[in-house]
Design an enzyme around this catalytic site. Structure first.
Site, PDB file in Angstrom:
ATOM      1  N   ASP A  12       0.853  -1.108   0.018  1.00  0.00           N
ATOM      2  CA  ASP A  12      -0.057  -0.027  -0.100  1.00  0.00           C
ATOM      3  C   ASP A  12       0.935   1.181  -0.092  1.00  0.00           C
ATOM      4  OD1 ASP A  12      -3.186   0.436   1.206  1.00  0.00           O
ATOM      5  OD2 ASP A  12      -1.875   2.153   1.054  1.00  0.00           O
ATOM      6  N   ASP A 107      -3.304   2.907  -5.644  1.00  0.00           N
ATOM      7  CA  ASP A 107      -2.299   2.968  -4.477  1.00  0.00           C
ATOM      8  C   ASP A 107      -2.259   1.513  -3.753  1.00  0.00           C
ATOM      9  OD1 ASP A 107      -4.725   3.051  -3.311  1.00  0.00           O
ATOM     10  OD2 ASP A 107      -3.957   4.720  -2.001  1.00  0.00           O
ATOM     11  N   GLU A 108      -2.738   0.498  -4.194  1.00  0.00           N
ATOM     12  CA  GLU A 108      -2.696  -0.816  -3.516  1.00  0.00           C
ATOM     13  C   GLU A 108      -2.373  -1.823  -4.391  1.00  0.00           C
ATOM     14  OE1 GLU A 108      -5.809  -1.567  -0.004  1.00  0.00           O
ATOM     15  OE2 GLU A 108      -6.362  -2.849  -1.765  1.00  0.00           O
TER      16      GLU A 108
END
Lengths: 411, 375
Positions: A12, A107-108
């Site tokens: 993350d 973002d992961e």
């Protein structure tokens, strides 16, 4: 060869939009930053730095609430298009570590390290878990050094455990949950920490006297008729590494090109306006932008949608959902037509709109045999050409003509 | 009705009726053939209300009249007769007796009165008419019939476009994924017309052409909603498809970026071999061209991998395009030349197949367009 132990890593990027803004403007480093909109504007927080998180600002929170909690913070608008290239560089870097990487959101990322232990083994490693933990540290450091973004990694036997662990690892850390330790790891956590338990479920649980995941599993044992047994079973299955291993006997923990996975669920985008929109042309331009986005995502996933849903929220918060089923498509024009018709039926009150959303569902795998482009509007070139430009230069490098017009009132 | 006709001619006429008579119609009479005796001629006709076929043979008619008899039954029985004359007579209630001359073999069939049979359309006497060699019509059909859509709900694709232009005739077919177009020169042709012939008519015409043999000609007339073909004494009528054929010129690429020249038979064999390992569902194979070489690969989770490589004439950048192997094989089977030119642009752009090499005779007359598969 035995089956590799399931080993999923959730990577993350910490406060991603804020981190990118700080890369672009180093003067923001160390200051309280909120991304999502300027002060006084409507919208939601898309990222908040740790300085303002301490004050209770969270992503997804309405902007006015963030301003109330952190009036001194620096508020920046979300600049679509500038974050994507950073996410892609991270993805490219992750691909160096394992062949199985899945992009879950901008973002992961999920990485499957199952079976990679020997590849990375170092004589200094105490055991296979230690090997993977060390690799995750290296990965995190490389992202920080080479791209300049802070990241956290969680490692566990299931996706849910890895995801929760990555939250625990923040900021800029690595958290490993060993096989067998899953229950002990989640039991003390607030129920809300479990992916899939949102505010509504949390409220129900709190009303029933359940605060932690451990309590949830205790009050609703497997096979019982307790009202929370559904939620409890979801958690039980989600953290059961041994079961995941048994089920996934000949499968990796997940597959990037899982055809069933690709057609599961839906693709949706919605937008809250800075000011209520009243004029039809403005609404249509907004819809076109949303249609463009969801269709592009559908094409990227290699799926076509049979159901198109329009979401519309009036200024007084009354919210409507209207759906139509059409021949499976991923073409902007088809979806646009369906959405226009839905809008004509749905927007009947003489009131401005504060939110519009478009969703594609009932997804099917894209047809593999291409059709001859008889009608000019059937020509695939345009969508494809647009996608090709976006592939190289990012989503915002090219937009449909009418979307740009009249967007000045946007958040 | 009472007559004697030679078996040889009867079999031929009845055979032509089999593809037209409609055995599943809600109108039982359409499963029959109509036998009509007048003067010294026996007429044999069948129709499904869309197609009509009618032919005649000389006969010794002792009593004129007509009867409708089940098409398949009468065909099988006549075939089973010994060679020579067959005596056909109609008794009470349209009971029709077939009797072999010089033999005791005999059948009785349950017929229907000939007056129950619908009238076949006739061209108006002033209908414009053209005449082309049977070989020309056969060529038009052979090069295009495979890309007619079998989907009867899409009338415009379930048919072939037949055009008469100045000095040539043209046939175009498409099923939405591929398209074939052929031009054949016909001297002195000035008629300009276009008609959409349904798939069933094309298949019948193909048989009629095969049977007519070399050197024969076909007269083609258009009158009202019908077209009329006369081939070797057989009159064949077709109710034209009332639909808009897709704008085919728009999808034929004017140029393709890359031309690959390949030996037709070798390419065909390699494709057939590699496609054995292709997914049954899609038949997808991948063609990868690089200077001098064409690699053919198929890969499917169920049936594994197949690979072959072919020396081809190509200079240009590498490109790889997926196709349904059957679409390519159909075209290659329709080409007579030893060489084919495969034109490719992008991996999602229409590909073009032409016989022979650029500039050679006949190269420009035939073109097949095949859309790639996303693999």
């Amino acid at each position: 060869m035995g089956n590799p132990a399931p080993r999923t890593c959730c990577l993350d990027l910490d406060t991603f939009f804020v981190s990118v803004e700080r890369l672009l403007d180093p003067s923001l480093v160390g200051k309280p930053v909120v991304v999502g909109g300027r002060k006084g504007e409507r919208g939601v927080v898309t990222a908040a730095s740790y300085e303002v998180r301490a004050l209770g600002v969270r992503s997804g929170m309405p902007m006015y609430e963030a301003v109330r909690r952190a009036p001194h913070a620096i508020f920046l608008p979300t600049r679509h298009g500038i974050y994507g290239p950073y996410a892609r560089s991270v993805r490219a870097l992750l691909d160096d570590f394992t062949p199985r990487v899945q992009t879950a959101s901008i973002d992961e990322f999920f990485l499957d390290f199952g079976g990679c232990e020997r590849l990375y083994h170092d004589p200094g490693d105490a055991d296979a878990d230690a090997t993977i933990e060390r690799v995750a540290h290296q990965m995190r450091l490389r992202i920080e050094r080479e791209i300049g973004l802070p990241a956290s990694a969680g490692i566990g036997t299931t996706r849910a455990i890895a995801k929760i662990a990555s939250g625990r690892a923040k900021p800029a850390g690595v958290c490993l949950v060993r096989a067998g330790q899953e229950l002990a790891f989640v039991a003390p956590l607030a129920a809300r920490k479990y992916p899939g338990i949102g505010p509504v479920a949390e409220a129900r649980l709190l009303a029933g006297g359940v605060r932690t995941l451990g309590e949830l599993l205790r009050v609703a044992p497997e096979g019982s008729h307790h009202p929370f047994v559904g939620l409890a079973d979801m958690v039980r299955h989600g953290i059961d590494g041994a079961r995941a291993a048994a089920l996934g006997r000949d499968r990796p923990a997940f597959q990037e090109h899982d055809p069933e996975g690709a057609t599961a669920g839906s693709i949706s985008n919605e937008r809250t306006f800075a000011r209520d929109v009243r004029d039809r042309r403005g609404v249509e331009a907004q819809l076109l932008a949303l249609v463009e986005r969801v269709c592009w995502r559908a094409r990227r996933r290699g799926v076509r949608a049979r159901t198109v849903t329009l979401k519309l929220r009036y200024a007084d918060f009354a919210t409507l959902l209207r759906s139509r089923t059409i021949p499976a498509t991923c073409r902007d024009a088809d979806v646009q037509r369906a959405v226009q018709e839905l809008l004509a039926r749905a927007w009947t009150r003489p009131l401005g709109l504060r939110l519009l959303g478009v969703a594609l569902s009932n997804l099917v795998a894209a047809e593999t045999q291409l059709a001859l482009p008889f009608a000019a509007h059937e020509r695939p070139d345009e969508g494809r050409a647009i996608d090709a430009v976006r592939e190289r230069f990012g989503y915002d490098a090219i937009r449909r003509g009418r979307v740009g017009a009249g967007t000045s009132w946007l958040a | 009705m009472d007559l004697v006709a030679p078996k040889k001619h009867l079999v031929r006429l009845l055979a032509r009726c089999q593809g037209v008579a409609d055995k599943r119609s809600t109108m039982p009479v359409l499963a029959n053939v109509l036998l009509t005796a007048e003067g010294n001629v026996l007429h044999v006709a069948a129709t499904d209300l869309f197609l009509g076929v009618r032919g005649s043979t000389e006969a010794m008619v002792s009593r004129a009249g007509s009867v409708a008899v089940p098409a398949r039954d009468v065909f099988e029985r006549v075939k089973a007769m010994p060679e020579g004359p067959i005596h056909i007579s109609v008794g009470d209630g349209s009971a029709t007796t077939l009797k072999a001359g010089g033999s005791a073999r005999r059948y009785t069939l349950h017929g229907m009165p000939g007056s129950d049979f619908p009238a076949l359309p006739q061209p108006s006497p002033d209908a414009p008419q053209i005449e082309v060699p049977v070989a020309t019509l056969a060529r038009l059909i052979a090069k295009t019939h495979f890309s007619i859509s079998a989907d009867e709900t899409r009338a415009h694709l379930n048919s072939a476009l037949f055009e008469c232009l100045a000095g040539r005739v043209r046939m175009v077919t498409t099923d939405g994924h591929r398209l074939s177009k052929i031009d054949v020169m016909v001297e002195g042709l000035s008629e300009k017309s276009a008609m959409l012939l349904p798939l069933k008519a094309i298949l019948e015409l193909r048989r009629l052409c095969e049977e007519a043999g070399e050197g024969a000609t076909v007269q083609i007339a258009q009158s009202g909603p019908n077209a009329f073909f006369t081939i070797a004494g057989i009159h064949f009528s077709v109710k034209l498809v009332d639909a808009q054929f897709p704008p085919y010129e728009a999808v034929i690429p004017a140029v393709t970026n890359r031309a690959v020249r390949a030996p037709r038979l070798a390419l065909s064999e390699a494709l057939r071999a590699v496609s054995l390992a292709a997914s049954d569902r899609t038949g997808g194979i991948k063609l990868a061209v690089s200077p001098g070489s064409l690699k053919i690969t198929s890969e499917s989770p169920e049936s594994g991998v197949g690979f072959d490589e072919l020396a081809v004439d190509y200079t240009g950048p590498e490109i790889s395009v997926g196709f349904n192997a059957r679409y390519l094989l159909d075209v290659l089977a329709a080409i007579d030349e030893d060489e084919v030119t495969l034109g490719l642009s992008g991996e999602l752009d229409p590909a073009v197949l032409r016989p022979g090499t650029e500039g050679a005779a006949g190269h420009g007359d035939y073109i097949a367009v095949v859309m790639p598969m996303r693999i």
